[in-house]
Design an enzyme around this catalytic site. Structure first.
Site, PDB file in Angstrom:
ATOM      1  N   GLY A 112       0.797  -1.235   0.000  1.00  0.00           N
ATOM      2  CA  GLY A 112       0.000   0.000   0.000  1.00  0.00           C
ATOM      3  C   GLY A 112       0.827   1.281   0.000  1.00  0.00           C
ATOM      4  O   GLY A 112       0.355   2.336   0.414  1.00  0.00           O
ATOM      5  N   TYR A 189      15.280  -0.222  -4.701  1.00  0.00           N
ATOM      6  CA  TYR A 189      16.677  -0.151  -4.256  1.00  0.00           C
ATOM      7  C   TYR A 189      16.857   0.434  -2.877  1.00  0.00           C
ATOM      8  O   TYR A 189      16.014   1.164  -2.359  1.00  0.00           O
ATOM      9  CB  TYR A 189      17.576   0.534  -5.272  1.00  0.00           C
ATOM     10  CG  TYR A 189      17.235   1.948  -5.662  1.00  0.00           C
ATOM     11  CD1 TYR A 189      17.494   3.003  -4.813  1.00  0.00           C
ATOM     12  CD2 TYR A 189      16.702   2.197  -6.918  1.00  0.00           C
ATOM     13  CE1 TYR A 189      17.219   4.298  -5.199  1.00  0.00           C
ATOM     14  CE2 TYR A 189      16.413   3.488  -7.315  1.00  0.00           C
ATOM     15  CZ  TYR A 189      16.676   4.534  -6.448  1.00  0.00           C
ATOM     16  OH  TYR A 189      16.398   5.796  -6.831  1.00  0.00           O
ATOM     17  N   GLU A 432      20.290   9.649  -8.282  1.00  0.00           N
ATOM     18  CA  GLU A 432      18.855   9.873  -8.470  1.00  0.00           C
ATOM     19  C   GLU A 432      18.450  10.886  -7.418  1.00  0.00           C
ATOM     20  O   GLU A 432      19.090  10.977  -6.354  1.00  0.00           O
ATOM     21  CB  GLU A 432      18.117   8.551  -8.265  1.00  0.00           C
ATOM     22  CG  GLU A 432      16.635   8.581  -8.604  1.00  0.00           C
ATOM     23  CD  GLU A 432      15.719   8.461  -7.411  1.00  0.00           C
ATOM     24  OE1 GLU A 432      14.524   8.652  -7.582  1.00  0.00           O
ATOM     25  OE2 GLU A 432      16.213   8.234  -6.284  1.00  0.00           O
ATOM     26  N   TYR A 476       8.522   5.799  -7.599  1.00  0.00           N
ATOM     27  CA  TYR A 476       8.072   7.077  -7.018  1.00  0.00           C
ATOM     28  C   TYR A 476       7.095   7.697  -8.008  1.00  0.00           C
ATOM     29  O   TYR A 476       7.322   8.754  -8.587  1.00  0.00           O
ATOM     30  CB  TYR A 476       9.260   8.000  -6.699  1.00  0.00           C
ATOM     31  CG  TYR A 476      10.039   7.502  -5.504  1.00  0.00           C
ATOM     32  CD1 TYR A 476       9.416   7.403  -4.266  1.00  0.00           C
ATOM     33  CD2 TYR A 476      11.365   7.099  -5.605  1.00  0.00           C
ATOM     34  CE1 TYR A 476      10.096   6.908  -3.162  1.00  0.00           C
ATOM     35  CE2 TYR A 476      12.056   6.607  -4.503  1.00  0.00           C
ATOM     36  CZ  TYR A 476      11.408   6.515  -3.283  1.00  0.00           C
ATOM     37  OH  TYR A 476      12.073   6.027  -2.190  1.00  0.00           O
TER      38      TYR A 476
HETATM   39  P1  FDA Z   1       1.246  -1.027  -3.304  1.00  0.00           P
HETATM   40  O1  FDA Z   1       0.590  -2.174  -2.679  1.00  0.00           O
HETATM   41  O2  FDA Z   1       0.579   0.299  -3.200  1.00  0.00           O
HETATM   42  O3  FDA Z   1       1.593  -1.383  -4.794  1.00  0.00           O
HETATM   43  C1  FDA Z   1       2.225  -0.497  -5.687  1.00  0.00           C
HETATM   44  C2  FDA Z   1       1.780  -0.812  -7.120  1.00  0.00           C
HETATM   45  O4  FDA Z   1       2.051  -2.178  -7.438  1.00  0.00           O
HETATM   46  C3  FDA Z   1       0.279  -0.635  -7.323  1.00  0.00           C
HETATM   47  O5  FDA Z   1       0.046  -0.256  -8.653  1.00  0.00           O
HETATM   48  C4  FDA Z   1      -0.259  -2.034  -7.085  1.00  0.00           C
HETATM   49  O6  FDA Z   1      -1.523  -2.244  -7.676  1.00  0.00           O
HETATM   50  C5  FDA Z   1       0.828  -2.899  -7.681  1.00  0.00           C
HETATM   51  N1  FDA Z   1       0.953  -4.197  -7.018  1.00  0.00           N
HETATM   52  C6  FDA Z   1       1.072  -4.411  -5.691  1.00  0.00           C
HETATM   53  N2  FDA Z   1       1.181  -5.707  -5.445  1.00  0.00           N
HETATM   54  C7  FDA Z   1       1.141  -6.346  -6.618  1.00  0.00           C
HETATM   55  C8  FDA Z   1       1.192  -7.714  -6.978  1.00  0.00           C
HETATM   56  N3  FDA Z   1       1.301  -8.660  -6.056  1.00  0.00           N
HETATM   57  N4  FDA Z   1       1.093  -8.049  -8.285  1.00  0.00           N
HETATM   58  C9  FDA Z   1       0.966  -7.072  -9.220  1.00  0.00           C
HETATM   59  N5  FDA Z   1       0.898  -5.765  -8.935  1.00  0.00           N
HETATM   60  C10 FDA Z   1       0.996  -5.392  -7.640  1.00  0.00           C
HETATM   61  N6  FDA Z   1      11.375   2.591  -3.233  1.00  0.00           N
HETATM   62  C11 FDA Z   1      12.675   2.185  -3.302  1.00  0.00           C
HETATM   63  O7  FDA Z   1      13.113   1.708  -4.346  1.00  0.00           O
HETATM   64  N7  FDA Z   1      13.478   2.285  -2.215  1.00  0.00           N
HETATM   65  C12 FDA Z   1      13.050   2.774  -1.023  1.00  0.00           C
HETATM   66  O8  FDA Z   1      13.819   2.842  -0.066  1.00  0.00           O
HETATM   67  C13 FDA Z   1      11.680   3.220  -0.930  1.00  0.00           C
HETATM   68  N8  FDA Z   1      11.181   3.765   0.214  1.00  0.00           N
HETATM   69  C14 FDA Z   1       9.886   4.234   0.258  1.00  0.00           C
HETATM   70  C15 FDA Z   1       9.390   4.822   1.430  1.00  0.00           C
HETATM   71  C16 FDA Z   1       8.078   5.310   1.457  1.00  0.00           C
HETATM   72  C17 FDA Z   1       7.564   5.933   2.750  1.00  0.00           C
HETATM   73  C18 FDA Z   1       7.264   5.214   0.315  1.00  0.00           C
HETATM   74  C19 FDA Z   1       5.856   5.753   0.328  1.00  0.00           C
HETATM   75  C20 FDA Z   1       7.755   4.620  -0.838  1.00  0.00           C
HETATM   76  C21 FDA Z   1       9.051   4.119  -0.874  1.00  0.00           C
HETATM   77  N9  FDA Z   1       9.554   3.524  -2.019  1.00  0.00           N
HETATM   78  C22 FDA Z   1      10.871   3.100  -2.068  1.00  0.00           C
HETATM   79  C23 FDA Z   1       8.702   3.353  -3.195  1.00  0.00           C
HETATM   80  C24 FDA Z   1       8.097   1.935  -3.199  1.00  0.00           C
HETATM   81  O9  FDA Z   1       9.082   1.029  -3.660  1.00  0.00           O
HETATM   82  C25 FDA Z   1       6.885   1.879  -4.147  1.00  0.00           C
HETATM   83  O10 FDA Z   1       5.917   2.784  -3.727  1.00  0.00           O
HETATM   84  C26 FDA Z   1       6.305   0.475  -4.242  1.00  0.00           C
HETATM   85  O11 FDA Z   1       5.547   0.363  -5.413  1.00  0.00           O
HETATM   86  C27 FDA Z   1       5.455   0.135  -3.042  1.00  0.00           C
HETATM   87  O12 FDA Z   1       5.068  -1.208  -3.056  1.00  0.00           O
HETATM   88  P2  FDA Z   1       3.853  -1.666  -2.115  1.00  0.00           P
HETATM   89  O13 FDA Z   1       3.590  -3.085  -2.334  1.00  0.00           O
HETATM   90  O14 FDA Z   1       4.115  -1.188  -0.731  1.00  0.00           O
HETATM   91  O15 FDA Z   1       2.690  -0.743  -2.659  1.00  0.00           O
END
Ligand code: FDA
Length: 541
Positions: A112, A189, A432, A476
């Site tokens: 999320g 990363y 970056e 991002y």
């Molecule tokens: P989420 O569940 O919201 O999914 C992100 C996207 O992927 C959505 O479009 C979702 O529908 C899709 N998705 C999720 N699960 C899936 C699945 N099983 N199959 C297919 N699609 C799927 N990045 C980084 O490289 N290094 C870092 O250190 C950080 N740190 C960081 C900190 C904070 C506070 C935030 C808000 C974000 C980061 N990020 C990051 C960015 C992060 O890698 C990016 O937001 C990811 O997409 C988050 O994955 P989640 O599963 O948490 O998100």
């Protein structure tokens, strides 16, 4: 009154009872979707654990549990008709089947953290497939691999590895609540990427459900699809249930360090110098700059601070000798350094107390804020005057909780060809830059003020960053770069406006894979890869 065969009525009736108890009124597609799903889930106890419709007493808590950007948890934010939290693979397939059949868009959610909320917000009728029960992790230290389900957080993954060994790790992001599912889908990363590349570079197999409900592994999905899911963005090619990852060696002791320099302490000049050095340092060293607004030594005044934070895969003496030799301007001293295990370094970089690693399992260890992010890649050193301007923008009122996160590139990232995976930002990047502006949920009425600041900063950076395309990091996510048409076909030409920024020339291959694997564009969101003109469109719809 609709008629259903008698034998199939029971589970559905139970859902209807649940809904009427909760006061939900159902229109037809909703009714049909629930009927479809309840038939397939078949028993009441499963249904009550898996389906959360609006007004269900647990609906809001399940929805909010994985919202990591409170910009999208206002009363006005669009809400899913239902949240489905599958317990097993057949539940995922059933959700897919019923959403397709009854015209609901599916938003897959793992951790999320989607910066634009795309895993839990949509302008069209939608359901969330929340993988919160898909969090199993199996670490095999003998073969130096692990299977991790998509709903697991990075904290849970790191914890599971460290529970078995202190000399293996995984090169992924720094925030412990980020989910494997979205993170791996966009690259991913953190502190080990100069040594080992992205999380996606270290994935060796996956288990995915395609749009037809088939369960595929690397072999059966084929190398094109396996390539696309490792960085081409989530919610596009299928539902990835689990990933097989390659673990990487780390020494039992690593050294972390932090040096703070504010404007009065030559921060601008040291940052300027850093650009010529950091990307060429040995790949055992990770170095990141954070720009933030802080209190000045003059009472009541503010200044801007550059925090140089890093980690060496080695001991403190080696680190100090290296930095004194290559980057003496930093003035690194022993008191800035700390030797620790790799898992403790995860706490250090995650902003967590260095007490118990158990905190890595706590999804609420850090407060959730409202935020907007934008990203850039820098290939030529920015002149000192340019850095001065960047720093001065952090003195503005809107930047109280803003951060520019600037990790040095180079190392392994220079060695991996641009087309190896969809993530193309490899050799030639000095660093970056992610610009993150944050505010509290209570300030959401003033969101526009903060978002405008981030747009002004982005505009200010134009002369100093990559061009044609101005590259960006899909993890991002930034909807300012453009979006798909919500209710209509989007051409690959239209999507290439942001697609080339995220993927450069790999965008074209992603479109081809998408066309093959999901030609009707079922898996989609505002920035998913569109298929080439779909058969649906050709029929004149
Ligand atoms: P989420 O569940 O919201 O999914 C992100 C996207 O992927 C959505 O479009 C979702 O529908 C899709 N998705 C999720 N699960 C899936 C699945 N099983 N199959 C297919 N699609 C799927 N990045 C980084 O490289 N290094 C870092 O250190 C950080 N740190 C960081 C900190 C904070 C506070 C935030 C808000 C974000 C980061 N990020 C990051 C960015 C992060 O890698 C990016 O937001 C990811 O997409 C988050 O994955 P989640 O599963 O948490 O998100």
């Amino acid at each position: 009154m609709m008629k259903f065969p008698q034998f199939s009525m029971l589970p559905f009736l139970m859902v209807v009872v649940m809904l009427s108890l909760s006061g939900t009124t159902l229109s037809h597609p909703h009714w049909d979707f629930l009927h479809c799903l309840s038939l397939r889930l078949a028993n009441y106890s499963t249904i009550s654990k898996v389906i959360y419709v609006q007004n269900n007493p647990s609906y809001s808590s399940v929805l909010n549990a994985s919202i990591h950007n409170t910009r999208f948890s206002t009363p006005a934010s669009p809400k899913p008709f239902a949240i489905i939290t599958p317990l097993k693979t057949s539940h995922v397939r059933s959700t897919l089947y019923c959403s397709k059949k009854h015209g609901f868009q599916l938003r897959i959610r793992s951790g999320g953290h989607d910066v634009e909320g795309l895993s839990y917000v949509s302008e069209v009728p939608f359901v969330i497939l929340d993988l919160l029960n898909f969090r199993a992790i199996k670490v095999d230290t003998k073969n130096e691999v692990a299977w991790v389900q998509s709903g697991a957080t990075l904290g849970e993954l790191y914890y599971a590895i460290a529970a078995k060994t202190n000399t293996l790790a995984f090169p992924a992001g720094m925030c412990h609540t980020v989910g494997a599912g979205g993170h791996f889908s966009g690259g991913g990363y953190g502190t080990l990427f100069r040594k080992y590349g992205l999380a996606a570079d270290n994935i060796i197999d996956a288990r995915m459900i395609d749009v037809n409900g088939r369960i595929l592994d690397r072999k059966s999905m084929g190398e094109d699809v396996f390539w696309a899911i490792r960085g081409g963005g989530g919610n596009t090619f299928g539902i990835v249930l689990a990933w097989k990852i390659k673990l990487v060696p780390v020494p039992a002791v690593v050294t972390v360090f932090t040096v703070n320099k504010n404007l009065e302490q030559n921060a601008t000049k040291i940052f300027h110098r850093w650009q010529y050095i950091a990307h060429k340092l040995p790949d055992d060293l990770f170095m990141n700059i954070w720009i933030t607004k802080v209190n000045s030594s003059q009472v009541g005044m503010k200044t801007v601070q550059a925090t140089f934070r890093g980690m060496l895969l080695g001991g403190v003496d080696e680190l100090i000798t290296l930095i004194q030799d290559k980057f003496p301007e930093l003035g690194l001293a022993e008191e800035n350094c700390n030797e620790m295990s790799w898992i403790e370094s995860v706490l250090y970089f995650g902003g967590l107390p260095l007490q118990s690693v158990d905190i890595l399992l706590d999804k609420n260890a850090l407060p959730t804020l409202s935020l907007k992010a934008k990203s850039d890649y820098v290939k030529e050193p920015i002149p000192e005057s340019g850095i001065e301007g960047l720093m001065s923008m952090f003195l503005e009122e809107e930047a109280d909780n803003a951060i520019a996160m600037i990790p040095a590139f180079g190392g392994k990232m220079d060695e991996i060809p641009e087309n190896e995976l969809p993530y193309p930002h490899r050799a030639g990047n000095l660093f970056e830059a992610t610009y993150l502006v944050q505010w509290t949920k209570e300030e959401n009425a003033e969101s526009e003020k903060y978002i405008s600041w981030s747009r002004r900063l982005y505009s200010y950076m134009t002369p100093y960053v990559s061009k044609s395309p101005r590259e960006a990091y899909v993890n991002y996510r930034d909807l300012d770069l453009g979006i798909n048409n919500i209710n209509d076909y989007t051409s690959d030409e239209q999507a290439s406006i942001w697609g080339f920024k995220y993927f450069k020339n790999n965008f074209k291959r992603l479109v081809q894979v998408k066309t093959k694997v999901d030609p009707m564009n079922f898996f989609r969101n505002e920035q998913s890869i569109p298929p080439l003109l779909s058969p649906w469109k050709k029929k004149g719809n």
